[in-house]
Motif scaffolding. Structure first.
Motif, PDB file in Angstrom:
ATOM      1  N   ARG A  57      77.152  -0.702  46.621  1.00 17.69           N
ATOM      2  CA  ARG A  57      75.734  -0.794  46.309  1.00 17.69           C
ATOM      3  C   ARG A  57      75.040   0.490  46.753  1.00 17.69           C
ATOM      4  O   ARG A  57      75.278   0.965  47.855  1.00 17.69           O
ATOM      5  N   ASP A  59      71.420   1.772  47.561  1.00 15.93           N
ATOM      6  CA  ASP A  59      70.103   1.202  47.869  1.00 15.93           C
ATOM      7  C   ASP A  59      69.008   2.265  47.863  1.00 15.93           C
ATOM      8  O   ASP A  59      69.278   3.467  47.851  1.00 15.93           O
ATOM      9  N   ASP A  74      61.723  -3.011  39.010  1.00 12.41           N
ATOM     10  CA  ASP A  74      62.088  -3.239  40.403  1.00 12.41           C
ATOM     11  C   ASP A  74      63.181  -4.305  40.433  1.00 12.41           C
ATOM     12  O   ASP A  74      62.894  -5.496  40.424  1.00 12.41           O
ATOM     13  N   ARG A  75      64.458  -3.853  40.399  1.00 10.48           N
ATOM     14  CA  ARG A  75      65.561  -4.813  40.362  1.00 10.48           C
ATOM     15  C   ARG A  75      66.893  -4.092  40.565  1.00 10.48           C
ATOM     16  O   ARG A  75      66.946  -2.880  40.629  1.00 10.48           O
ATOM     17  N   SER A  76      67.952  -4.880  40.622  1.00  9.59           N
ATOM     18  CA  SER A  76      69.310  -4.346  40.735  1.00  9.59           C
ATOM     19  C   SER A  76      69.890  -4.164  39.341  1.00  9.59           C
ATOM     20  O   SER A  76      69.671  -4.989  38.456  1.00  9.59           O
ATOM     21  N   THR A  78      76.428  -1.269  42.034  1.00 15.07           N
ATOM     22  CA  THR A  78      75.047  -1.692  41.821  1.00 15.07           C
ATOM     23  C   THR A  78      74.077  -0.595  42.241  1.00 15.07           C
ATOM     24  O   THR A  78      74.250   0.022  43.295  1.00 15.07           O
ATOM     25  N   ASP A  91      70.189  -0.271  43.212  1.00 19.47           N
ATOM     26  CA  ASP A  91      68.993  -1.034  43.570  1.00 19.47           C
ATOM     27  C   ASP A  91      67.769  -0.146  43.446  1.00 19.47           C
ATOM     28  O   ASP A  91      67.568   0.764  44.266  1.00 19.47           O
ATOM     29  N   GLU A 112      63.878   0.241  43.718  1.00 18.77           N
ATOM     30  CA  GLU A 112      62.780  -0.406  44.433  1.00 18.77           C
ATOM     31  C   GLU A 112      61.487   0.326  44.122  1.00 18.77           C
ATOM     32  O   GLU A 112      61.381   1.528  44.353  1.00 18.77           O
TER      33      GLU A 112
END
Length: 173
Positions: A18, A20, A101-103, A127, A129, A131
């Protein structure tokens, strides 16, 4: 993955990782490394097994869920891969200013056919992410009229703002 924009960092990505804290306007440079683990006969001394298997027209494809939130630029996506060699391909993914605003799931596929016609491949997913801050106004441009100002003259400042935030900024500016 090399990330630039709201922050800069470089990290290695593996299957199911992921990434982020990405923001609209960020840019990701993804470099994918492929390795042909079949041996090269010139380098092998312990027998004829698994040697000299080359790959022609190796293809790398990248798909992102919610693709409308991204601009994907494929720099390299097809190459040959001789035995005991490595090759890399690069992709640039720009996160659109209005990205949700999502994955988002990224799928990277590599496949090719060997000298014998057999198909080989690999697939990884990770993934992203994205934001969006509640309040995120970006000053895009500012200009003044007139360009030269003398005493007792009016000056007009014109600005261009971009709202990357989740909330409408009706009273900004």
């Amino acid at each position: 993955v090399r990330i630039s924009g709201s922050f800069s960092k470089t990290e290695s990505i593996r299957d199911r990782d992921r990434v982020d804290d990405l923001k609209p306007g960020d840019s990701l440079k993804i470099e994918i490394e492929a390795e042909n683990t079949f041996s090269d006969r010139r380098r092998r001394t312990d027998g004829p097994r698994n040697i000299d298997i080359d790959f022609d027209d190796v293809r790398i494809d990248i798909d992102v869920s919610g693709a409308e939130d991204f601009d994907i630029d494929e720099e390299d996506d097809s190459f040959s891969l001789p035995a005991d060699e490595e090759e890399s391909a690069s992709f640039t993914i720009d996160i659109e200013d209005d990205a949700r605003d999502r994955s988002h799931t990224v799928t990277v596929r590599i496949d090719g056919r060997d000298d014998n016609g057999a198909r080989h491949g690999e697939l990884i997913t990770f993934t992203l992410d994205v934001e969006r801050d509640a309040h995120d106004l970006v000053l895009r441009q500012i200009s003044f009229t007139p360009l030269r100002v003398a005493c007792n003259r009016n000056v007009i400042a014109t600005t261009s703002l971009l709202n990357r935030g989740r909330i409408d900024e009706d009273e900004a500016g």
